[in-house]
Design a protein around this motif. Structure first.
Motif, PDB file in Angstrom:
ATOM      1  N   TYR A   1       0.836  -1.184   0.000  1.00 22.59           N
ATOM      2  CA  TYR A   1       0.000   0.000   0.000  1.00 22.59           C
ATOM      3  C   TYR A   1       0.883   1.250   0.000  1.00 22.59           C
ATOM      4  CZ  TYR A   1      -3.880  -3.082   1.292  1.00 22.59           C
ATOM      5  OH  TYR A   1      -4.820  -4.077   1.309  1.00 22.59           O
ATOM      6  N   LEU A   2       0.278   2.376  -0.381  1.00 21.40           N
ATOM      7  CA  LEU A   2       1.036   3.626  -0.455  1.00 21.40           C
ATOM      8  C   LEU A   2       1.646   3.980   0.895  1.00 21.40           C
ATOM      9  CD1 LEU A   2       1.863   6.084  -2.188  1.00 21.40           C
ATOM     10  CD2 LEU A   2      -0.249   7.200  -1.430  1.00 21.40           C
ATOM     11  N   TRP A   3       0.876   3.798   1.975  1.00 18.42           N
ATOM     12  CA  TRP A   3       1.425   4.166   3.291  1.00 18.42           C
ATOM     13  C   TRP A   3       2.565   3.235   3.711  1.00 18.42           C
ATOM     14  CZ3 TRP A   3      -3.761   2.375   3.039  1.00 18.42           C
ATOM     15  CH2 TRP A   3      -3.974   1.093   3.540  1.00 18.42           C
ATOM     16  N   GLU A   4       2.580   2.010   3.188  1.00 20.27           N
ATOM     17  CA  GLU A   4       3.694   1.114   3.488  1.00 20.27           C
ATOM     18  C   GLU A   4       4.958   1.582   2.766  1.00 20.27           C
ATOM     19  OE1 GLU A   4       1.810  -3.224   4.356  1.00 20.27           O
ATOM     20  OE2 GLU A   4       1.584  -2.517   2.282  1.00 20.27           O
ATOM     21  N   HIS A   5       4.791   2.035   1.536  1.00 22.09           N
ATOM     22  CA  HIS A   5       5.941   2.619   0.823  1.00 22.09           C
ATOM     23  C   HIS A   5       6.451   3.852   1.568  1.00 22.09           C
ATOM     24  CE1 HIS A   5       5.910   0.177  -2.822  1.00 22.09           C
ATOM     25  NE2 HIS A   5       4.596   0.307  -2.900  1.00 22.09           N
ATOM     26  N   LEU A   6       5.513   4.704   1.994  1.00 27.03           N
ATOM     27  CA  LEU A   6       5.907   5.932   2.679  1.00 27.03           C
ATOM     28  C   LEU A   6       6.590   5.632   4.009  1.00 27.03           C
ATOM     29  CD1 LEU A   6       5.846   9.011   2.831  1.00 27.03           C
ATOM     30  CD2 LEU A   6       3.560   8.865   3.820  1.00 27.03           C
ATOM     31  N   TRP A   7       6.048   4.693   4.779  1.00 27.05           N
ATOM     32  CA  TRP A   7       6.646   4.378   6.073  1.00 27.05           C
ATOM     33  C   TRP A   7       8.031   3.757   5.913  1.00 27.05           C
ATOM     34  CZ3 TRP A   7       7.357   5.580  10.703  1.00 27.05           C
ATOM     35  CH2 TRP A   7       7.943   4.690  11.612  1.00 27.05           C
ATOM     36  N   ALA A   8       8.214   2.949   4.885  1.00 31.41           N
ATOM     37  CA  ALA A   8       9.536   2.346   4.657  1.00 31.41           C
ATOM     38  C   ALA A   8      10.580   3.441   4.448  1.00 31.41           C
ATOM     39  CB  ALA A   8       9.486   1.407   3.448  1.00 31.41           C
ATOM     40  N   SER A   9      10.227   4.473   3.668  1.00 36.94           N
ATOM     41  CA  SER A   9      11.158   5.582   3.449  1.00 36.94           C
ATOM     42  C   SER A   9      11.366   6.378   4.729  1.00 36.94           C
ATOM     43  CB  SER A   9      10.628   6.499   2.339  1.00 36.94           C
ATOM     44  OG  SER A   9      10.535   5.818   1.108  1.00 36.94           O
ATOM     45  N   LEU A  10      10.278   6.654   5.450  1.00 35.91           N
ATOM     46  CA  LEU A  10      10.391   7.411   6.692  1.00 35.91           C
ATOM     47  C   LEU A  10      11.236   6.681   7.728  1.00 35.91           C
ATOM     48  CD1 LEU A  10       6.783   8.845   7.170  1.00 35.91           C
ATOM     49  CD2 LEU A  10       8.871  10.150   6.765  1.00 35.91           C
ATOM     50  N   TRP A  11      11.087   5.369   7.799  1.00 35.24           N
ATOM     51  CA  TRP A  11      11.847   4.594   8.780  1.00 35.24           C
ATOM     52  C   TRP A  11      13.336   4.655   8.469  1.00 35.24           C
ATOM     53  CZ3 TRP A  11      12.210   3.333  13.385  1.00 35.24           C
ATOM     54  CH2 TRP A  11      12.904   2.207  13.845  1.00 35.24           C
ATOM     55  N   ARG A  12      13.687   4.610   7.199  1.00 32.51           N
ATOM     56  CA  ARG A  12      15.096   4.757   6.825  1.00 32.51           C
ATOM     57  C   ARG A  12      15.609   6.141   7.186  1.00 32.51           C
ATOM     58  NH1 ARG A  12      13.179   2.171   1.244  1.00 32.51           N
ATOM     59  NH2 ARG A  12      13.534  -0.046   1.718  1.00 32.51           N
ATOM     60  N   ILE A  13      14.803   7.158   6.922  1.00 32.13           N
ATOM     61  CA  ILE A  13      15.209   8.529   7.236  1.00 32.13           C
ATOM     62  C   ILE A  13      15.367   8.720   8.741  1.00 32.13           C
ATOM     63  CG2 ILE A  13      14.379  10.921   7.269  1.00 32.13           C
ATOM     64  CD1 ILE A  13      13.229  10.447   4.500  1.00 32.13           C
ATOM     65  N   LEU A  14      14.425   8.217   9.516  1.00 30.76           N
ATOM     66  CA  LEU A  14      14.484   8.387  10.964  1.00 30.76           C
ATOM     67  C   LEU A  14      15.719   7.727  11.553  1.00 30.76           C
ATOM     68  CD1 LEU A  14      10.723   7.848  11.918  1.00 30.76           C
ATOM     69  CD2 LEU A  14      12.005   9.998  11.929  1.00 30.76           C
TER      70      LEU A  14
END
Length: 242
Positions: free
Chosen positions: A43-56
């Motif tokens: 899902y789109l939010w899973e793609h977004l969270w994967a990127s955010l988790w790497r950034i965090l």
């Protein structure tokens, strides 16, 4: 203007999809189809969270090492003379210039991406802390010493609170660097990831999905910056006031 240009059909919908098509792509990205979620199996939010988790993760390590190093560089001139040029050199390098090396050293999984984000975020946080410490009025430090403050108390109760506005500014700048870096970094094994999803659309010319990714990235960046502004107001309400 977007609606009008799309309706005029001046360009093929592949190059300029209508807002309606982009909305349909968004709905598709957050729903499942024949048991498969969204695009690329996520899902789109899973793609977004994967990127955010790497950034965090990258930003966390940059803060953990950058703030103490900035204080150290500002406090000890010989160490600053040796280390600061290396930090400046790293700041001047485009992060993607050494991404290939990180892939060779750490592989194509998340480790290389987190290292890349750390190296992209580390210099602005370190240099912002350094600048903040050097701007502390000497009277503040002398007053704390005259009241019997130890070196540790001086750092905790005087230096860090005084540099907090600069540190938060450095974090905001670093977060911007991290966003631009992760989107490009996810072109290599970046699924799930919002940048990886945007890159994958080129194979099937899914311009509408690419626009969904761009809008999602932009809105998320604005939201994160707004959160940091709220944190800044809560932690350093005196910043910018006389």
């Amino acid at each position: 203007m977007w609606w009008a240009l799309a309706a005029a059909e001046i360009w093929d919908p592949i190059f300029l999809p209508s807002p309606g098509r982009v909305w349909d792509a968004f709905v598709y990205s957050v729903t499942s189809h024949n048991g498969s979620p969204g695009y690329q199996g996520y899902y789109l939010w899973e793609h977004l969270w994967a990127s955010l988790w790497r950034i965090l993760r990258g930003l966390f390590w940059a803060i953990l090492f950058g703030v103490p190093l900035g204080v150290l560089l500002a406090s000890v001139a010989p160490i600053r003379a040796v280390i600061e040029p290396y930090v400046d050199f790293l700041r001047a390098l485009p992060p993607l210039a050494y991404f290939s090396l990180l892939i060779i050293w750490f592989g194509i999984e998340d480790t290389s991406k987190v290292w890349l984000l750390f190296l992209a975020s580390f210099p602005p946080i370190t240099l912002a802390t350094l600048a903040g410490v050097r701007r502390i009025p000497v009277e503040y430090l002398e007053s704390a010493r005259s009241l019997g403050a130890s070196r540790w108390q001086l750092v905790v109760h005087t230096v860090l609170p005084s540099t907090a506005p600069d540190v938060l500014t450095g974090i905001r700048i670093a977060l911007g660097f991290a966003w631009t870096t992760i989107v490009a970094a996810e072109t290599s094994n970046g699924i799930p990831g919002i940048g990886g999803l945007a890159w994958a659309t080129k194979k099937e010319l899914l311009t509408d999905v690419a626009i969904v990714c761009v809008i999602t990235i932009g809105l998320t960046a604005l939201a994160l910056d707004a959160v940091l502004r709220l944190v800044e107001r809560a932690l350093v309400p005196w910043a910018g006031r006389t």
